[in-house]
Design an enzyme around this catalytic site. Sequence first.
Site, PDB file in Angstrom:
ATOM      1  N   CYS A  38       3.914  -4.591   6.359  1.00  0.00           N
ATOM      2  CA  CYS A  38       3.414  -4.319   5.015  1.00  0.00           C
ATOM      3  C   CYS A  38       4.558  -3.900   4.098  1.00  0.00           C
ATOM      4  O   CYS A  38       5.673  -3.621   4.537  1.00  0.00           O
ATOM      5  CB  CYS A  38       2.362  -3.220   5.061  1.00  0.00           C
ATOM      6  N   HIS A  78       0.826  -1.206   0.000  1.00  0.00           N
ATOM      7  CA  HIS A  78       0.000   0.000   0.000  1.00  0.00           C
ATOM      8  C   HIS A  78       0.861   1.257   0.000  1.00  0.00           C
ATOM      9  O   HIS A  78       2.076   1.218   0.283  1.00  0.00           O
ATOM     10  CB  HIS A  78      -0.948   0.001   1.202  1.00  0.00           C
TER      11      HIS A  78
END
Length: 397
Positions: A344, A326
């Site tokens: 992430c 992301h």
Amino acid sequence: MRRLLIVAVALVAALGVASAVALTAAAQGTGPLAAPAAPQVSYQPAERSAGGASTGTAPASSANPAEPVSVRAAGGTLDGVALTGPDGETVDGALSPDRSTWTSTAPLDYATTYTWHGRALGADGATTPVAGTLGTLKPAHEVRGTLNIGDGRTVGVAAPIEIRFDRHVDDRAAVERALKVTTSTPVEGSWGWLPDDNGGSRVHWRPKEYWPAGTHVRVDAPLLGVGYGGGNYGAENLSTSFDIGRAQVVKADTRSFRMVVERDGRQVASYPASYGLAADPDRNTRSGTHVVTEKFTDKRMVSPQYGYDLVEKWAVRMSNNGEFIHANPASASAQGASNVTHGCVNLSPADAKAYYDSARYGDPVEVTGTPVRLSPKDGDISDWTLSWDRWQQLSAL
């Protein structure tokens, strides 16, 4: 006169003999006065006698709704045959070319009583009614299944086929024997049973290697009437057809601080990235083959453990343990230089949007360079964490 009388008596006697012969022939069913022979009607499946033998004539009281039922007229033809449910709706069926047998062509319902109608006609006009009732079995539970890939979809080369059941399946071999995967090009693969989730069993089909790009896939799961054990049966038949798209693979080497995208064997992008902080095992990005499952233009991310609650743009989920690819402007200075995230893969907003637009369900994300391995506890799709030999051992057959 005497001679005439003798002749008359002889004629009467002859007539008497002839009448006796005719009556005897009729009694034996062979002469011109024999009663018409009615055709024999039999049903399939048939009721079982107390000794377990089929009587061959009475309709069954616990038929499996997935199996065809039929009626046959031995020595005759069928006329006006129909099988109707309690609502009066007729079951689809067809007559054989010689019109002696009618067979259903559509599945029946569970725990339902059907009624036969019609008649069988003999060659000489004698009739036998087609009548009686047919009852289907009543499962303890009708177990429903759901396929993960819908008709007409295009998915990535690492996408597994999943059937998720709403109850536990005891007889997994019976279920697996009913399943069929057909591909437009030869693909080696196997079903594997994963641990139950939310009270229901689940089975995946995974190819040995990634799917060949452009493969057309059809899945047939005729599960209606399949016994799952414990008196449970499959509730319905399932099927789907879908396509494998381009072969897009993400190469995510955490030591390089970059995320590379390859498509059909050619590099199409290389983005500066920041991965999970290596010093904290809970923040490591897990090494292993992840699979893209969904994506969000805006995704709220919350961690009570690390005290954040924020919304990130262009989030592509690659596992159910909280790992996403992301955008994160807050880590911009680390992207391409160091790993500081909570697991992430952080990209710039522009790069994250470009990757987001290209990603689809089933794309593999191959993470390397961290000491913590991706495992089955990290999410729904852990198929690629197992070797091919280990995966095959998860089959019930």
